[in-house]
Design an enzyme around this catalytic site. Sequence first.
Site, PDB file in Angstrom:
ATOM      1  N   ASP A   1       0.783  -1.227   0.000  1.00 36.06           N
ATOM      2  CA  ASP A   1       0.000   0.000   0.000  1.00 36.06           C
ATOM      3  C   ASP A   1       0.819   1.283   0.000  1.00 36.06           C
ATOM      4  OD1 ASP A   1      -1.548  -2.172   0.652  1.00 36.06           O
ATOM      5  OD2 ASP A   1      -2.875  -1.070   1.973  1.00 36.06           O
TER       6      ASP A   1
ATOM      7  N   GLU B   1       2.583  -8.224  12.124  1.00 39.64           N
ATOM      8  CA  GLU B   1       2.262  -8.021  10.704  1.00 39.64           C
ATOM      9  C   GLU B   1       3.537  -7.905   9.859  1.00 39.64           C
ATOM     10  OE1 GLU B   1      -0.171  -4.571  10.299  1.00 39.64           O
ATOM     11  OE2 GLU B   1      -0.441  -4.789   8.127  1.00 39.64           O
TER      12      GLU B   1
HETATM   13  C1  GLC Z   1      -2.440  -3.748   4.655  1.00 39.56           C
HETATM   14  C2  GLC Z   1      -1.451  -4.352   3.669  1.00 39.56           C
HETATM   15  C3  GLC Z   1      -2.188  -5.246   2.692  1.00 39.56           C
HETATM   16  C4  GLC Z   1      -2.981  -6.284   3.467  1.00 39.56           C
HETATM   17  C5  GLC Z   1      -3.883  -5.635   4.519  1.00 39.56           C
HETATM   18  C6  GLC Z   1      -4.516  -6.650   5.459  1.00 39.56           C
HETATM   19  O1  GLC Z   1      -3.330  -2.919   4.021  1.00 39.56           O
HETATM   20  O2  GLC Z   1      -0.727  -3.369   3.003  1.00 39.56           O
HETATM   21  O3  GLC Z   1      -1.295  -5.870   1.814  1.00 39.56           O
HETATM   22  O4  GLC Z   1      -3.725  -7.068   2.620  1.00 39.56           O
HETATM   23  O5  GLC Z   1      -3.135  -4.761   5.312  1.00 39.56           O
HETATM   24  O6  GLC Z   1      -3.534  -7.402   6.082  1.00 39.56           O
END
Ligand code: GLC
Length: 450
Positions: A183, A414
């Site tokens: 993102d 994460e």
């Molecule tokens: C964030 C990450 C994306 C992922 C989401 C849920 O937005 O950048 O890649 O899918 O989190 O984990």
Amino acid sequence: MEDINYPSFFSLNYQMELIEKAKEIIETNWRGNFTVPTNKLYPFQWNWDSGFVSMGVANYDIEKTIAEIKSMFSGQWENGMLPHILFHSEREKTYFPNFDFWQSTVNQGAPAKPKSSGITQPPVYGFVLEDIFNKHQSNQSLIDFVKAIFPKLVAYHRFLYTFRDPNQEGLFYIFHPWESGRDNSPLWDESLNRIKIDKNTLTKYKRIDTTLADASERPTQDQYDRYVYLLELGKRYAYDGVEIAEQSPFLIQDCMMNAILIKSNESLINIGRALQLDVSEIVEWQEKSKANFSDKFWNEELGVFASYDMRSGEQLKHKEIGGFIPLFAGIATDNQAKRIADYLQSVSDKGYFLCPSFDIDSPLFDSKRYWRGPVWPHMNWMIREGLQKYGYHNLAETVKSDSLYLVKKLGFYEYFESQKSRVPNISKGYGGANFSWTASTIISFLSEPS
Ligand code: GLC
């Protein structure tokens, strides 16, 4: 910095413990027929997260795997689009932009339920399905499921080739950074900064992410305004109008997503042939995509693959983690693979855990902030597979053991600090805790023959 002696660090007992903990996390994040990425920060079903989770879970619970994928495809649109988020619960209020902001039903083919976002994410389900299929060839209910879901995957790829490839190159575009899954990578900065934001006309909105996670690990306000701008643009054109390609100031052919599409095409061809299903359409797509991939994305000077900005007509010239994924798809030449492997080896030698998500020598590198430098476990899974494929077994092993080390030391977060010298001074990873794809990646890593 303590000396990391990986082999003794990861005793068999310890690996079992890690797997058990990972299973517990996935269980806690299970919501009846799908898994949330993490409890509070991301309370819905995310597209590629669920793909990685189902691959890990397939190692011990095939029923759940099938439920997870079925649940994801329950949100598929009539045009084939597979949304990046499914809002299974409309009561959950801890996320922005929620279903009421996306208004997915501006597109007539979007299901009324589950409500969804209006953009997609990396098309992982082809390779996910092949991985699961290969492990459970003798399970008849799994075979029946694969046959039933196969046309839906083909429809998803058809969407990308039909609605997202205006010049018929076999390479699809994204019009929002969130589609890339990476993102907030610095990769998008220049293209995003080109967007002129008029605060008076931008729809008013209130972020929630910065109240749930450390603001220093999250995107800045200026970036967020641009995310909202592009979301509104998509909505204006019902998320699949030809106007998006004509009007969007952000229009990128992402080398990682296209590599993943090629990998998933290949998987669908393999599955289809094994089950005697028609694969002719996929073979045609695949030929075109493969023929154009390297010319468009390889950057000889950088020695990595680089995404392409359709607005400026130039590559985004950065060494970024998405540029290593073509190895996973098997579409790099041996020489290209060597350049990438040499680069990753040098990053490791300079004192970084593999694989930092952005160029460690760039002023835009930030080892802590989101996609701007930290290590992401599911990315490491793909990169390790790619390195194995090209014969870089030691480096592949480093990618795996770095991932295991970070999780052991800092928890199932994460994403993780990439600078080795910083790790002794921190006690946890970054972003959401008890994260599903971190858990499932650990299971995938530890369930593979090494
Ligand atoms: C964030 C990450 C994306 C992922 C989401 C849920 O937005 O950048 O890649 O899918 O989190 O984990």
